[in-house]
Design an enzyme around this catalytic site. Structure first.
Site, short mmCIF file in Angstrom:
data_model
loop_
_atom_site.label_atom_id
_atom_site.label_comp_id
_atom_site.label_asym_id
_atom_site.label_seq_id
_atom_site.Cartn_x
_atom_site.Cartn_y
_atom_site.Cartn_z
N PHE A 30 -0.36 1.61 -6.73
CA PHE A 30 -0.66 0.25 -5.95
C PHE A 30 0.72 -0.38 -6.69
O PHE A 30 1.11 -0.31 -7.74
CB PHE A 30 -1.75 -0.58 -6.78
CG PHE A 30 -1.91 -1.76 -6.07
CD1 PHE A 30 -2.76 -1.77 -4.71
CD2 PHE A 30 -1.39 -2.88 -6.48
CE1 PHE A 30 -2.74 -3.17 -4.24
CE2 PHE A 30 -1.36 -4.24 -5.96
CZ PHE A 30 -2.16 -4.23 -4.78
N ASP A 74 0.83 0.48 4.65
CA ASP A 74 -0.11 1.11 3.82
C ASP A 74 -1.22 1.87 4.69
O ASP A 74 -1.08 3.12 5.21
CB ASP A 74 -0.53 0.37 2.70
CG ASP A 74 -1.53 1.03 1.47
OD1 ASP A 74 -1.56 2.13 1.51
OD2 ASP A 74 -2.14 0.03 0.77
N GLU A 76 8.64 -5.35 7.55
CA GLU A 76 7.25 -5.39 6.66
C GLU A 76 7.90 -4.88 5.43
O GLU A 76 8.59 -4.29 5.07
CB GLU A 76 6.45 -4.14 7.48
CG GLU A 76 5.09 -4.77 7.90
CD GLU A 76 4.35 -5.35 7.31
OE1 GLU A 76 4.38 -5.89 6.36
OE2 GLU A 76 3.18 -5.33 7.86
N ASP A 77 6.79 -5.44 4.51
CA ASP A 77 7.20 -4.80 3.00
C ASP A 77 6.74 -3.48 2.92
O ASP A 77 7.49 -2.72 2.35
CB ASP A 77 6.60 -5.95 2.16
CG ASP A 77 5.22 -6.13 2.35
OD1 ASP A 77 4.53 -5.91 3.32
OD2 ASP A 77 4.47 -6.71 1.35
N ARG A 125 5.25 -11.07 -7.24
CA ARG A 125 6.12 -10.97 -6.07
C ARG A 125 7.60 -11.05 -6.53
O ARG A 125 8.45 -10.63 -5.82
CB ARG A 125 5.72 -12.25 -5.18
CG ARG A 125 4.62 -11.90 -4.34
CD ARG A 125 4.37 -12.81 -3.08
NE ARG A 125 3.16 -13.24 -2.72
CZ ARG A 125 2.68 -12.32 -1.81
NH1 ARG A 125 3.33 -11.19 -1.12
NH2 ARG A 125 1.51 -12.44 -1.24
#
Length: 177
Positions: free
Chosen positions: A152, A103, A99-100, A165
């Site tokens: 964020f 959150d 996973e990046d 990205r």
């Protein structure tokens, strides 16, 4: 549209070092046991690619899954959608979800439970970033690159409305006060 301000949070040299550490831990934990890495699209594509380049275990398979819960917003919709499922059978295999960012945890919990139902031998999670600021569900993360308190984040696969990205480092989008 005014270009948002970006504040560097994780430089590329720190990302590289952390990825090497994570790959060494994974190699040590699994020795040469077969592993299926399942990378989440689109966010984890850069992280997964760099992580896998450092894995020395010769018994590796790679697959991709695409789930979404954000759309074009900076807030999770709370509804998780499966866009692309895995293609490799995982029953009885060691599986690592790549996973990046974790959150709210909603997307990862959805994916984790979905894969667990397929009866893998082991199921682990490797995340570049663990951000607990908006965590809504408890989910285990076995390999954590960085813990980031808030903000964020974009870059290194992370996006805002499909932009940013491509950046090689992780930034926080900063709103003008």
């Amino acid at each position: 549209m005014e270009k948002p301000k970006l504040r560097l949070v994780i430089p590329k040299d720190e990302i590289s070092l952390k990825i090497k550490e994570l790959s060494e831990k994974i190699d040590k934990d699994f020795d040469e046991e077969p592993i299926v890495f399942i990378a989440t699209l689109k966010g984890a594509f850069m992280f997964a690619s760099d992580l896998l380049k450092h894995i020395k275990n010769p018994n590796v398979e790679v697959d991709f899954v695409r789930v979404k819960s954000y759309g074009l917003s900076d807030k999770s919709s709370g509804k998780v959608e499966l866009i692309k499922d895995i293609e490799i059978p995982v029953e009885g295999k060691n599986v690592i979800i790549v996973e990046d960012i974790v959150d709210t945890g909603l997307t990862l919990k959805f994916l984790y439970e979905r894969l667990k139902a397929l009866k893998p031998k082991t199921l682990k999670v490797c995340a570049l970033i663990d951000k607990k600021e908006r965590r809504e569900v408890d989910i285990p993360v076995d390999y954590i690159g960085f813990e980031v308190e808030k903000g964020f984040l974009v870059g290194y696969g992370l996006d805002f409305a499909e932009k940013y990205r491509h950046l090689s480092e992780v930034y926080e989008m900063v709103k003008d006060e």
